[in-house]
Design an enzyme around this catalytic site. Structure first.
Site, short mmCIF file in Angstrom:
data_model
loop_
_atom_site.label_atom_id
_atom_site.label_comp_id
_atom_site.label_asym_id
_atom_site.label_seq_id
_atom_site.Cartn_x
_atom_site.Cartn_y
_atom_site.Cartn_z
N GLU A 93 0.84 -1.20 0.00
CA GLU A 93 0.00 0.00 0.00
C GLU A 93 0.88 1.25 0.00
O GLU A 93 1.54 1.56 0.98
CB GLU A 93 -0.91 0.02 1.24
CG GLU A 93 -1.81 1.24 1.32
CD GLU A 93 -2.75 1.34 0.11
OE1 GLU A 93 -2.60 2.31 -0.66
OE2 GLU A 93 -3.61 0.45 -0.06
N GLU A 148 -0.23 7.00 1.75
CA GLU A 148 0.11 7.24 3.15
C GLU A 148 -1.09 7.77 3.95
O GLU A 148 -1.98 8.41 3.42
CB GLU A 148 1.22 8.30 3.28
CG GLU A 148 2.54 7.90 2.69
CD GLU A 148 2.72 8.41 1.28
OE1 GLU A 148 3.81 8.23 0.74
OE2 GLU A 148 1.76 8.98 0.71
N SER A 161 7.82 5.48 5.40
CA SER A 161 7.66 6.93 5.21
C SER A 161 8.46 7.84 6.15
O SER A 161 9.63 7.63 6.31
CB SER A 161 6.19 7.33 5.09
OG SER A 161 5.58 6.58 4.06
N SER A 174 12.76 6.33 -0.28
CA SER A 174 12.22 7.44 0.52
C SER A 174 13.27 8.53 0.66
O SER A 174 14.47 8.24 0.71
CB SER A 174 11.88 6.96 1.94
OG SER A 174 10.70 6.19 1.92
N HIS A 223 8.19 9.51 -1.41
CA HIS A 223 8.16 8.06 -1.15
C HIS A 223 7.71 7.36 -2.42
O HIS A 223 6.78 7.82 -3.07
CB HIS A 223 7.22 7.75 0.01
CG HIS A 223 7.61 8.48 1.25
ND1 HIS A 223 8.71 8.14 2.00
CD2 HIS A 223 7.10 9.60 1.82
CE1 HIS A 223 8.85 9.01 2.99
NE2 HIS A 223 7.89 9.91 2.91
#
Length: 345
Positions: A7, A10, A67, A239, A252
Site C-alpha cells: 500500500e 500514506e 515513510s 524514501s 516516497h
C-alpha cells in the site's frame, strides 16, 4: 480476493502543541527534547522504525521503514504507508509531550483512497472507523471537530480529512504555512524501474543505494538548496526527506507494476513570493521524475492563493485538471483537492 501488493498511499497525521514555558520553546527545543527511546516507543505502536535521520537548528527529520517523521518544537508530522496503524501514535505522543509541559491544541489527519483497503488493520479499515478512533483518542479541549470526504469526479480517489482544534487555535497557529500533498499513480514504467536495486546490487547499504537513486532519477535537482536524507529499500522502493531552513519536503516511491505509487509533499510560506514561485518549479520537477498517468494534489492553506499555482504548474506537463473540491476546516484553513490525468490516455 485480489492479490494485494504494498500500500503506497500514506496516512498523514499533524499534531500541534502549546506550552507555557517560553524558555524551553525559545531554544527551538520543545518536542525535540523527546529522547530517541520515546520516539521508538511511539513508532513501535505504529509498527515502523527509523532507518535514517538528519536535523538542523529548526527541526529533526526521520526517514522511516514506512515513510517519514518530522519533529518541530511544537508540532509533529508523521506520515506512514503500508499497513501501519498511524492513529496509535496519538496517545503516547500526548503522554510524552505532557511530560515536557506541552498540551495538544490541534490535530489534522489526511489520506487518499487506499489501493488495497481490505488489507488495512484496525483502526484503518474505513474512514468511519478512523474518525471514531480520533474522536475517542483526542482530549476534550479539542472541541472544534470536522470530518469530511472530498470527492473527485473522475477517479475513485477521494481525500479523507479530519481536523480538531481547541478554542484558541481554530485559526491555524502557523497560518502563513501551506502544505502541498501530491499522490501519483500509474507511474511511467521506465522511470519506475530506476527505483529497483540492480540485480546483485542488494549488498549496498540503503543509504548508499539511496544516494545513487537520488542522483540518477533527478530527485536531487528538485530542490538543490535542500539537505537530503535518502534511503533505498531492497529489492525496490525509495524514501527521502529534504530539509532547508524550517521547511521540509519528502518523497516516497512504491515502484512495482500494477500498483505503482509515488508521493511528494512540501511546505512553504504564503508571505514568501519566492516560495510560491519556487513551488511551481518544484512541483514540475517532482512530477517529471515519475510521469504518472493520474495524480491528486491536496493543498492546505489559511488563504486561497496557492492552489491555482498547482494547476499552472501541472498543465504544461500534459496533465489536465479533472476535478476540484474545496472545504474549510478548523485549525487547518482551506483544503483544496484537485485530480489530474495525463492527456495521453
Amino acid at each position: 480476493m485480489a492479490m494485494s501488493g504494498f500500500e503506497g498511499y500514506e496516512k498523514r497525521l499533524e499534531l500541534h502543541f502549546f506550552g507555557d514555558d517560553p524558555a524551553m520553546l525559545d531554544n527551538n527545543l520543545g518536542l525535540r527534547l523527546l529522547d530517541f527511546e520515546s520516539l521508538e516507543q511511539v513508532l513501535n505502536a505504529v509498527q515502523c522504525t527509523v532507518v535514517s535521520a538528519v536535523a538542523n537548528q529548526y527541526f529533526d527529520a526521520y526517514v522511516l521503514s514506512e515513510s517519514s517523521l518530522f519533529v518541530y518544537p511544537t508540532k509533529i508530522i508523521i506520515k506512514t504507508c503500508g499497513t501501519t496503524q498511524l492513529l496509535k501514535s496519538i496517545r503516547p505522543l500526548i503522554h510524552y509531550a505532557c511530560n515536557l509541559g506541552l498540551s495538544l491544541c490541534s490535530c489534522r489527519y489526511t489520506r487518499g483512497t487506499f489501493i488495497f483497503p481490505k488489507a488495512q488493520p484496525s483502526p484503518h479499515t474505513s474512514f468511519k472507523e478512523e474518525v471514531i478512533c480520533l474522536e475517542d483518542t483526542l482530549p476534550n479541549n479539542l472541541c472544534y471537530r470536522k470530518a469530511s470526504v472530498m470527492p473527485s469526479k473522475t477517479t475513485t480517489n477521494s481525500w479523507h480529512v479530519f481536523t480538531a482544534s481547541d478554542e484558541s487555535h481554530i485559526i491555524p497557529n502557523d497560518h502563513d504555512i501551506y502544505t502541498v500533498e501530491v499522490c501519483m499513480t500509474d507511474l511511467d514504467r521506465v522511470l519506475a524501474r530506476k527505483f529497483f536495486l540492480p540485480p546483485g546490487g542488494g549488498n549496498k547499504s540503503g543509504d548508499i543505494a539511496g544516494k545513487e537513486m537520488t542522483k540518477i532519477t533527478g530527485i536531487g535537482d528538485i530542490n538543490p538548496r535542500a539537505m537530503i536524507c535518502d534511503f533505498a529499500f531492497d529489492p525496490c522502493g525509495y524514501s527521502m526527506n529534504g530539509i532547508h531552513n524550517d521547511r521540509y519536503s519528502t518523497i516516497h516511491v512504491t515502484p512495482e507494476d500494477g500498483f505503482s505509487y509515488a508521493s511528494f509533499e512540501c511546505v512553504g510560506s504564503i508571505f514568501d513570493d519566492d516560495d510560491i514561485e519556487h513551488l511551481v518549479g518544484t512541483l514540475r520537477k517532482a512530477v517529471q521524475v515519475f510521469r504518472p498517468a493520474t495524480l491528486s494534489v491536496s493543498t492546505t492553506c489559511a488563504s486561497h492563493e496557492v492552489w491555482p499555482r498547482v494547476t499552472h504548474a501541472l498543465e504544461p506537463l500534459g496533465l489536465k485538471c479533472r476535478s476540484c473540491a474545496a472545504d474549510e476546516f478548523p485549525a487547518a484553513g482551506s483544503i483544496v483537492f484537485q485530480t489530474f490525468t495525463a492527456r495521453r490516455k
